[in-house]
Design an enzyme around this catalytic site. Structure first.
Site, PDB file in Angstrom:
ATOM      1  CE1 TYR A   1      92.401  77.299  19.629  1.00 20.70           C
ATOM      2  CE2 TYR A   1      91.041  76.430  21.401  1.00 20.70           C
ATOM      3  CZ  TYR A   1      91.906  76.223  20.347  1.00 20.70           C
ATOM      4  OH  TYR A   1      92.293  74.949  20.001  1.00 20.70           O
TER       5      TYR A   1
ATOM      6  CG  ASP B   1      85.137  75.861  15.721  1.00 21.68           C
ATOM      7  OD1 ASP B   1      85.660  74.833  15.262  1.00 21.68           O
ATOM      8  OD2 ASP B   1      85.701  76.598  16.544  1.00 21.68           O
TER       9      ASP B   1
ATOM     10  NE  ARG C   1      85.955  74.838   5.409  1.00 21.00           N
ATOM     11  CZ  ARG C   1      86.382  76.087   5.242  1.00 21.00           C
ATOM     12  NH1 ARG C   1      85.786  76.872   4.369  1.00 21.00           N
ATOM     13  NH2 ARG C   1      87.391  76.545   5.953  1.00 21.00           N
TER      14      ARG C   1
ATOM     15  NE  ARG D   1      86.999  69.642  15.121  1.00 17.49           N
ATOM     16  CZ  ARG D   1      88.157  70.290  14.961  1.00 17.49           C
ATOM     17  NH1 ARG D   1      88.907  70.038  13.934  1.00 17.49           N
ATOM     18  NH2 ARG D   1      88.518  71.194  15.837  1.00 17.49           N
TER      19      ARG D   1
ATOM     20  NE  ARG E   1      90.144  70.445   7.217  1.00 21.89           N
ATOM     21  CZ  ARG E   1      91.199  71.016   7.782  1.00 21.89           C
ATOM     22  NH1 ARG E   1      91.986  71.782   7.068  1.00 21.89           N
ATOM     23  NH2 ARG E   1      91.466  70.814   9.059  1.00 21.89           N
TER      24      ARG E   1
HETATM   25  O1  1CP Z   1      81.913  66.991  13.450  1.00 18.49           O
HETATM   26  C1  1CP Z   1      82.042  67.590  14.535  1.00 18.49           C
HETATM   27  O2  1CP Z   1      82.680  67.126  15.506  1.00 18.49           O
HETATM   28  C2  1CP Z   1      81.264  68.879  14.727  1.00 18.49           C
HETATM   29  C3  1CP Z   1      81.892  70.133  14.444  1.00 18.49           C
HETATM   30  C4  1CP Z   1      83.073  70.673  15.234  1.00 18.49           C
HETATM   31  C5  1CP Z   1      83.385  70.625  16.610  1.00 18.49           C
HETATM   32  C6  1CP Z   1      82.681  69.847  17.692  1.00 18.49           C
HETATM   33  C7  1CP Z   1      84.054  71.492  14.627  1.00 18.49           C
HETATM   34  C8  1CP Z   1      84.101  71.801  13.190  1.00 18.49           C
HETATM   35  N1  1CP Z   1      84.892  71.965  15.612  1.00 18.49           N
HETATM   36  C9  1CP Z   1      84.518  71.438  16.830  1.00 18.49           C
HETATM   37  C10 1CP Z   1      85.109  71.693  18.156  1.00 18.49           C
HETATM   38  C11 1CP Z   1      86.393  72.408  18.258  1.00 18.49           C
HETATM   39  N2  1CP Z   1      86.876  73.448  17.515  1.00 18.49           N
HETATM   40  C12 1CP Z   1      87.332  72.162  19.295  1.00 18.49           C
HETATM   41  C13 1CP Z   1      87.132  71.168  20.402  1.00 18.49           C
HETATM   42  C14 1CP Z   1      87.508  69.783  20.012  1.00 18.49           C
HETATM   43  C15 1CP Z   1      88.954  69.563  19.655  1.00 18.49           C
HETATM   44  O3  1CP Z   1      89.824  69.711  20.545  1.00 18.49           O
HETATM   45  O4  1CP Z   1      89.216  69.234  18.495  1.00 18.49           O
HETATM   46  C16 1CP Z   1      88.414  73.043  19.127  1.00 18.49           C
HETATM   47  C17 1CP Z   1      89.668  73.145  19.972  1.00 18.49           C
HETATM   48  C18 1CP Z   1      88.124  73.865  17.994  1.00 18.49           C
HETATM   49  C19 1CP Z   1      88.948  74.965  17.466  1.00 18.49           C
HETATM   50  C20 1CP Z   1      89.264  74.772  16.036  1.00 18.49           C
HETATM   51  N3  1CP Z   1      88.346  74.908  15.036  1.00 18.49           N
HETATM   52  C21 1CP Z   1      90.488  74.387  15.463  1.00 18.49           C
HETATM   53  C22 1CP Z   1      91.756  74.034  16.241  1.00 18.49           C
HETATM   54  C23 1CP Z   1      92.733  75.135  16.258  1.00 18.49           C
HETATM   55  C24 1CP Z   1      94.023  74.755  17.012  1.00 18.49           C
HETATM   56  O5  1CP Z   1      94.967  74.317  16.329  1.00 18.49           O
HETATM   57  O6  1CP Z   1      94.096  74.898  18.229  1.00 18.49           O
HETATM   58  C25 1CP Z   1      90.302  74.341  14.055  1.00 18.49           C
HETATM   59  C26 1CP Z   1      91.328  74.056  13.000  1.00 18.49           C
HETATM   60  C27 1CP Z   1      88.931  74.638  13.822  1.00 18.49           C
HETATM   61  C28 1CP Z   1      88.221  74.662  12.500  1.00 18.49           C
HETATM   62  C29 1CP Z   1      87.209  73.597  12.297  1.00 18.49           C
HETATM   63  N4  1CP Z   1      86.136  73.344  13.140  1.00 18.49           N
HETATM   64  C30 1CP Z   1      85.360  72.321  12.623  1.00 18.49           C
HETATM   65  C31 1CP Z   1      85.961  71.917  11.386  1.00 18.49           C
HETATM   66  C32 1CP Z   1      85.419  70.842  10.478  1.00 18.49           C
HETATM   67  C33 1CP Z   1      87.109  72.703  11.202  1.00 18.49           C
HETATM   68  C34 1CP Z   1      88.035  72.686   9.993  1.00 18.49           C
HETATM   69  C35 1CP Z   1      87.662  73.827   9.116  1.00 18.49           C
HETATM   70  C36 1CP Z   1      87.712  73.522   7.647  1.00 18.49           C
HETATM   71  O7  1CP Z   1      86.792  72.935   7.074  1.00 18.49           O
HETATM   72  O8  1CP Z   1      88.702  73.970   7.035  1.00 18.49           O
END
Ligand code: 1CP
Length: 348
Positions: free
Chosen positions: A156, A76, A39, A26, A30
């Protein structure tokens, strides 16, 4: 003259590199003001993932700031269910919201034939990141493509969003193993297709995020974490020989050894709780390790951060290590702490 090999690719190919290559899960997100600015232009997160110009730009932002050894495609894991026609929305402050998949009819409605076409913008992002890295002189930075592992994606889809224990998912795996397996088989095929398209577009490494692997019993872990990873890695190896896969079976505990040995991954991601020596003993010498700084130490910074990072660097010195966090960076992380961490690693 040949360009020197990229440190991340060297470690994955079997050579220890010291100081170790570093990137952070990540790393685009943010905690960076320049990410928040982009964003704000695209309030719909799915639309941002499908916008190749902006997605490539936010991928490159942390590379410009910190000079990481890897860029990771900005997308994502939930874009795959979206492309299968399952539906996906990100609600402000709530995270992802999906329909709840609970029966055969819901699996029948998934359409794998549309995945490549619907995710074509993501492949365009991959191409733009590769050319951007070259144009900006980041010759040592490798590009990682990724997907969610089938089990975590299924979590999910079945739960309809995040959960603390994915109870409905586990219950379904026991109650209707045939239905669960049909969903997993479909996700294995779609994941191979999606990752293969990313490799065709220029991804040099592929990563499988199995964030919720650790909620499973050992039996189900073998069936729904190890076996799918093994099938995906074997098929990618035929399609893209030489493209390494990093597997991240988060919270796998003692199962990490079996995962590393049976799945065929080149590296295994360690979560925060993994003791480095114990993890290396379980994983064995053939697989590199990636991890595993506590993201909260990065929030705290200062002496606590230095001590935690030092204990990983000392514990894993001489090993094939890719320095990373044990889970994703959190939004309240001060960017200066990331800079200090990278400096400390470069001096190791
Ligand atoms: O920078 C990076 O790592 C690349 C982008 C990336 C990756 C690899 C994002 C952007 N998401 C992910 C993987 C991801 N997404 C995972 C696997 C890794 C982990 O466990 O963190 C999972 C479970 C998700 C699902 C997801 N997407 C969640 C979690 C929900 C939960 O509570 O179970 C959330 C909040 C997101 C949104 C998201 N994805 C990525 C970003 C930067 C964001 C935040 C969105 C925003 O800008 O508001």
């Amino acid at each position: 003259m040949n360009a020197p090999p990229k440190p991340l690719l060297s470690v994955l190919a079997g050579h220890p590199v010291w100081p170790p290559p570093v990137w952070l899960m990540r790393q685009a997100g943010r905690y960076l003001p320049e990410y928040r600015a982009i964003r704000a232009e695209v309030p719909d997160f799915v639309a941002l993932c499908l916008d190749p110009v902006r997605a490539a730009e936010v991928t490159l932002q942390p590379i410009r700031r910190f000079g990481f050894d890897a860029a990771i495609l900005f997308s994502d894991i939930l874009m795959l269910p979206w492309a299968l026609g399952h539906g996906l929305a990100f609600k402000e402050g709530e995270g992802p919201v999906l329909p709840k998949l609970r029966d055969a009819a819901a699996v029948d409605r998934l359409d794998p034939t549309q995945v490549r076409a619907k995710l074509a913008p993501v492949m365009e992002t991959v191409r733009r990141i590769r050319s951007g890295l070259t144009a900006e002189g980041f010759d040592a930075t490798a590009l990682i493509g990724f997907a969610g592992a089938p089990f975590t994606v299924a979590c999910y889809m079945i739960e309809g969003g995040g959960s603390k224990d994915f109870a409905a998912t586990r219950a379904l795996a026991y109650a209707d193993p045939a239905l669960f397996q049909r969903l997993m088989d479909l996700l294995v095929d779609a994941t191979v297709d999606y990752l293969s398209a990313q490799a065709d577009a220029g991804a040099e490494v592929l990563m499988l995020f199995d964030s919720w692997a650790g909620v499973l019993s050992p039996t189900l872990f073998r069936t729904h974490v190890i076996a799918p990873a093994q099938r995906i890695v074997a098929r990618l190896r035929v399609l893209h020989p030489g493209i390494p896969v990093i597997g991240f079976p988060r919270l796998a505990g003692l199962m990490v050894g079996e995962y590393a040995k049976a799945s065929g991954v080149a590296a295994v991601g360690l979560d925060t709780g993994m003791e480095p020596h114990a993890a290396v003993a379980l994983v064995g010498g053939d697989v590199a390790v990636q991890g595993n700084l506590d993201p909260m130490a990065l929030v705290a910074g200062g002496a606590a951060l230095r001590a935690e990072a030092a204990s990983i660097l000392t514990g894993l010195r001489g090993q094939r290590l890719i320095f990373n966090l044990g889970h994703g960076i959190v939004p309240q992380t001060p960017p200066d702490h990331v800079g200090a961490l990278v400096e400390q690693i470069r001096a190791a």
